[in-house]
Write a protein that holds these residues in place. Structure first.
Motif, PDB file in Angstrom:
ATOM      1  N   VAL A 101       0.816  -1.223   0.000  1.00  0.00           N
ATOM      2  CA  VAL A 101       0.000   0.000   0.000  1.00  0.00           C
ATOM      3  C   VAL A 101       0.848   1.270   0.000  1.00  0.00           C
ATOM      4  CG1 VAL A 101      -1.910  -1.149   1.154  1.00  0.00           C
ATOM      5  CG2 VAL A 101      -0.155  -0.017   2.536  1.00  0.00           C
ATOM      6  N   ASN A 102       2.157   1.111  -0.064  1.00  0.00           N
ATOM      7  CA  ASN A 102       3.040   2.286  -0.044  1.00  0.00           C
ATOM      8  C   ASN A 102       3.348   2.811  -1.440  1.00  0.00           C
ATOM      9  OD1 ASN A 102       3.398   2.356   2.844  1.00  0.00           O
ATOM     10  ND2 ASN A 102       4.749   0.559   2.640  1.00  0.00           N
ATOM     11  N   LYS A 103       2.897   2.126  -2.464  1.00  0.00           N
ATOM     12  CA  LYS A 103       3.158   2.554  -3.841  1.00  0.00           C
ATOM     13  C   LYS A 103       1.823   2.769  -4.558  1.00  0.00           C
ATOM     14  CE  LYS A 103       7.549   0.017  -4.123  1.00  0.00           C
ATOM     15  NZ  LYS A 103       8.298  -1.057  -4.838  1.00  0.00           N
ATOM     16  N   LEU A 104       1.201   3.901  -4.265  1.00  0.00           N
ATOM     17  CA  LEU A 104      -0.122   4.169  -4.818  1.00  0.00           C
ATOM     18  C   LEU A 104      -0.044   4.606  -6.281  1.00  0.00           C
ATOM     19  CD1 LEU A 104      -1.958   6.020  -1.912  1.00  0.00           C
ATOM     20  CD2 LEU A 104      -1.938   3.582  -2.463  1.00  0.00           C
ATOM     21  N   ARG A 105      -0.980   4.103  -7.071  1.00  0.00           N
ATOM     22  CA  ARG A 105      -1.114   4.505  -8.475  1.00  0.00           C
ATOM     23  C   ARG A 105      -2.316   5.453  -8.574  1.00  0.00           C
ATOM     24  NH1 ARG A 105      -0.850  -1.895  -9.534  1.00  0.00           N
ATOM     25  NH2 ARG A 105       1.400  -2.158  -9.800  1.00  0.00           N
ATOM     26  N   ASP A 106      -2.196   6.571  -7.889  1.00  0.00           N
ATOM     27  CA  ASP A 106      -3.346   7.467  -7.766  1.00  0.00           C
ATOM     28  C   ASP A 106      -3.194   8.790  -8.511  1.00  0.00           C
ATOM     29  OD1 ASP A 106      -1.327   8.422  -6.154  1.00  0.00           O
ATOM     30  OD2 ASP A 106      -2.623   8.852  -4.437  1.00  0.00           O
ATOM     31  N   ASP A 107      -2.015   9.064  -9.060  1.00  0.00           N
ATOM     32  CA  ASP A 107      -1.800  10.357  -9.724  1.00  0.00           C
ATOM     33  C   ASP A 107      -2.791  10.586 -10.859  1.00  0.00           C
ATOM     34  OD1 ASP A 107       0.242  10.813  -8.004  1.00  0.00           O
ATOM     35  OD2 ASP A 107       1.867  10.504  -9.437  1.00  0.00           O
ATOM     36  N   ILE A 108      -2.997   9.571 -11.688  1.00  0.00           N
ATOM     37  CA  ILE A 108      -3.887   9.751 -12.834  1.00  0.00           C
ATOM     38  C   ILE A 108      -5.341   9.906 -12.393  1.00  0.00           C
ATOM     39  CG2 ILE A 108      -2.378   8.608 -14.489  1.00  0.00           C
ATOM     40  CD1 ILE A 108      -4.051   6.089 -14.193  1.00  0.00           C
ATOM     41  N   LEU A 109      -5.682   9.345 -11.235  1.00  0.00           N
ATOM     42  CA  LEU A 109      -7.040   9.506 -10.715  1.00  0.00           C
ATOM     43  C   LEU A 109      -7.273  10.944 -10.273  1.00  0.00           C
ATOM     44  CD1 LEU A 109      -7.471   6.231  -8.609  1.00  0.00           C
ATOM     45  CD2 LEU A 109      -8.020   6.634 -11.014  1.00  0.00           C
ATOM     46  N   HIS A 110      -6.291  11.523  -9.610  1.00  0.00           N
ATOM     47  CA  HIS A 110      -6.403  12.911  -9.164  1.00  0.00           C
ATOM     48  C   HIS A 110      -6.474  13.857 -10.367  1.00  0.00           C
ATOM     49  CE1 HIS A 110      -5.970  11.843  -5.024  1.00  0.00           C
ATOM     50  NE2 HIS A 110      -4.744  11.381  -5.170  1.00  0.00           N
ATOM     51  N   SER A 111      -5.838  13.487 -11.470  1.00  0.00           N
ATOM     52  CA  SER A 111      -5.790  14.357 -12.654  1.00  0.00           C
ATOM     53  C   SER A 111      -7.054  14.282 -13.495  1.00  0.00           C
ATOM     54  CB  SER A 111      -4.591  13.981 -13.531  1.00  0.00           C
ATOM     55  OG  SER A 111      -3.377  14.121 -12.823  1.00  0.00           O
ATOM     56  N   CYS A 112      -7.817  13.208 -13.351  1.00  0.00           N
ATOM     57  CA  CYS A 112      -8.966  12.989 -14.234  1.00  0.00           C
ATOM     58  C   CYS A 112     -10.112  13.946 -13.910  1.00  0.00           C
ATOM     59  CB  CYS A 112      -9.440  11.543 -14.125  1.00  0.00           C
ATOM     60  SG  CYS A 112     -10.670  11.107 -15.385  1.00  0.00           S
ATOM     61  N   LYS A 113     -10.619  14.633 -14.939  1.00  0.00           N
ATOM     62  CA  LYS A 113     -11.717  15.580 -14.779  1.00  0.00           C
ATOM     63  C   LYS A 113     -13.062  15.002 -15.217  1.00  0.00           C
ATOM     64  CE  LYS A 113      -8.792  19.664 -15.460  1.00  0.00           C
ATOM     65  NZ  LYS A 113      -8.599  20.908 -16.258  1.00  0.00           N
ATOM     66  N   LEU A 114     -13.052  13.787 -15.683  1.00  0.00           N
ATOM     67  CA  LEU A 114     -14.269  13.156 -16.205  1.00  0.00           C
ATOM     68  C   LEU A 114     -14.959  12.306 -15.141  1.00  0.00           C
ATOM     69  CD1 LEU A 114     -12.809  12.070 -19.631  1.00  0.00           C
ATOM     70  CD2 LEU A 114     -14.689  13.694 -19.319  1.00  0.00           C
ATOM     71  N   PRO A 115     -16.246  12.014 -15.307  1.00  0.00           N
ATOM     72  CA  PRO A 115     -16.919  11.077 -14.411  1.00  0.00           C
ATOM     73  C   PRO A 115     -16.229   9.714 -14.465  1.00  0.00           C
ATOM     74  CG  PRO A 115     -18.528  12.268 -15.735  1.00  0.00           C
ATOM     75  CD  PRO A 115     -17.185  12.591 -16.309  1.00  0.00           C
ATOM     76  N   MET A 116     -16.108   9.091 -13.308  1.00  0.00           N
ATOM     77  CA  MET A 116     -15.486   7.771 -13.240  1.00  0.00           C
ATOM     78  C   MET A 116     -16.385   6.831 -12.443  1.00  0.00           C
ATOM     79  SD  MET A 116     -11.392   8.512 -12.648  1.00  0.00           S
ATOM     80  CE  MET A 116     -11.593   9.655 -11.282  1.00  0.00           C
ATOM     81  N   PHE A 117     -16.408   5.569 -12.873  1.00  0.00           N
ATOM     82  CA  PHE A 117     -17.163   4.543 -12.168  1.00  0.00           C
ATOM     83  C   PHE A 117     -16.235   3.375 -11.870  1.00  0.00           C
ATOM     84  CE2 PHE A 117     -20.219   0.869 -12.184  1.00  0.00           C
ATOM     85  CZ  PHE A 117     -20.870   1.214 -11.019  1.00  0.00           C
ATOM     86  N   PHE A 118     -16.158   3.002 -10.601  1.00  0.00           N
ATOM     87  CA  PHE A 118     -15.265   1.932 -10.164  1.00  0.00           C
ATOM     88  C   PHE A 118     -16.075   0.759  -9.627  1.00  0.00           C
ATOM     89  CE2 PHE A 118     -12.902   5.840  -9.847  1.00  0.00           C
ATOM     90  CZ  PHE A 118     -11.608   5.514 -10.240  1.00  0.00           C
ATOM     91  N   VAL A 119     -15.667  -0.455 -10.017  1.00  0.00           N
ATOM     92  CA  VAL A 119     -16.187  -1.677  -9.425  1.00  0.00           C
ATOM     93  C   VAL A 119     -14.991  -2.459  -8.907  1.00  0.00           C
ATOM     94  CG1 VAL A 119     -17.492  -3.807  -9.771  1.00  0.00           C
ATOM     95  CG2 VAL A 119     -18.137  -1.743 -11.032  1.00  0.00           C
ATOM     96  N   SER A 120     -14.924  -2.662  -7.600  1.00  0.00           N
ATOM     97  CA  SER A 120     -13.810  -3.386  -6.992  1.00  0.00           C
ATOM     98  C   SER A 120     -14.321  -4.282  -5.877  1.00  0.00           C
ATOM     99  CB  SER A 120     -12.766  -2.413  -6.411  1.00  0.00           C
ATOM    100  OG  SER A 120     -12.104  -1.699  -7.420  1.00  0.00           O
ATOM    101  N   GLY A 121     -13.571  -5.330  -5.584  1.00  0.00           N
ATOM    102  CA  GLY A 121     -13.916  -6.232  -4.493  1.00  0.00           C
ATOM    103  C   GLY A 121     -13.373  -5.729  -3.169  1.00  0.00           C
TER     104      GLY A 121
END
Length: 277
Positions: free
Chosen positions: A151-171
């Protein structure tokens, strides 16, 4: 199989499309209805270890076609994210120029979801720039927020940059998407919906639950969100700032556990304060 507005049975057709990409060919398949003349649609891609027929992608595509969407899937087996984004952009360009699509919902599962968000970021334009595709939103199945159990290597930069609606489905048991971290990542985002599959792993499998039930839930929530996005504007304003979080039915008790969190933007809080003053 479902029926159309005129009572006729809708038939899902599969059409293979070969998209040129340099000296290579991108293999793609489009699911649509016999009577449909699509002006836009959904484009999906797979994760790091599969192809366009992997996991739930064919079933999601067929379900969306039954709802009246054209849904394309494509295979890109490269493991480099930048390369996958280049391929995704080439696929969008093909459907704009050759299939004459004027709007898109793009998405994928796992690494394909990362590629979809990155592609949306590169193609999105605030000012209706000529030649830019109208992307309505981004669909992310099993978004890999971090490497397995790291959990120390987050792939969140592109999520913060996105200006469009997003829908996530995760377990909720996904070892690549710790629930609290994901909700914290999205809490200040605009127009984002998160659907948690109770007990689901990274493959969206729920131990002890019938696979068809789980697949049906995924198709239902994805279809509902896509229907909302189909007629939406891709431009997001501050007044639309909200995050919704839903948790699926518990597979053992059958009880639905859900919550919705709405985040008000600063301008609204300011207006309420001014009224009090």
């Amino acid at each position: 199989m479902i029926s159309g507005a005129d009572g006729d049975e809708l038939v899902t057709l599969q059409k293979d499309i070969h998209i040129p990409f340099g000296d290579k060919i991108i293999e793609s398949t489009i699911s649509t209805q016999k009577k449909a003349a699509p002006t836009g649609g959904v484009i999906l891609t797979h994760g790091a270890g599969g192809d366009m027929n992997t996991a739930e992608l064919p079933q999601v595509a067929n379900h969306l076609s039954e709802l009246g969407f054209a849904c394309a899937r494509f295979t890109c087996k490269g493991l480099n994210l930048k390369y996958r984004v280049k391929v995704f952009k080439a696929v969008v360009e093909h459907f704009m120029k050759t299939e004459k699509w004027s709007w898109f919902i793009i998405g994928g599962r796992s690494m394909g979801a990362r590629a979809a968000v990155s592609t949306a970021n590169e193609l999105f334009s605030d000012d209706d720039e000529p030649g830019k595709p109208d992307i309505k939103g981004v669909l992310c199945l099993s978004y890999p927020l971090h490497p397995p159990k790291d959990v120390n290597k987050l792939r969140d930069d592109i999520l913060h940059s996105c200006k469009l609606p997003m829908f996530f489905v995760s377990g909720t048991e996904d070892v690549q998407c710790e629930k609290v971290l994901m909700e914290n990542t999205l809490k200040n985002k605009t127009n984002v919906t998160m659907h948690w599959l109770e007990g689901g792993d990274h493959g969206l499998h729920v131990k002890g639950r019938d696979k068809l039930m789980t697949l049906g839930e995924i198709c239902e929530v994805v279809g509902g969100w896509c229907k909302t996005m189909r007629h939406a504007s891709s431009c997001i304003t501050d007044d639309q700032q909200s995050v919704s979080v839903y948790t699926s039915d518990d597979s053992k008790t059958g009880k639905k556990r859900d919550k919705t969190t709405k985040l008000q933007d600063g301008s609204r809080r300011k207006r309420r304060k001014e009224k009090k003053d």
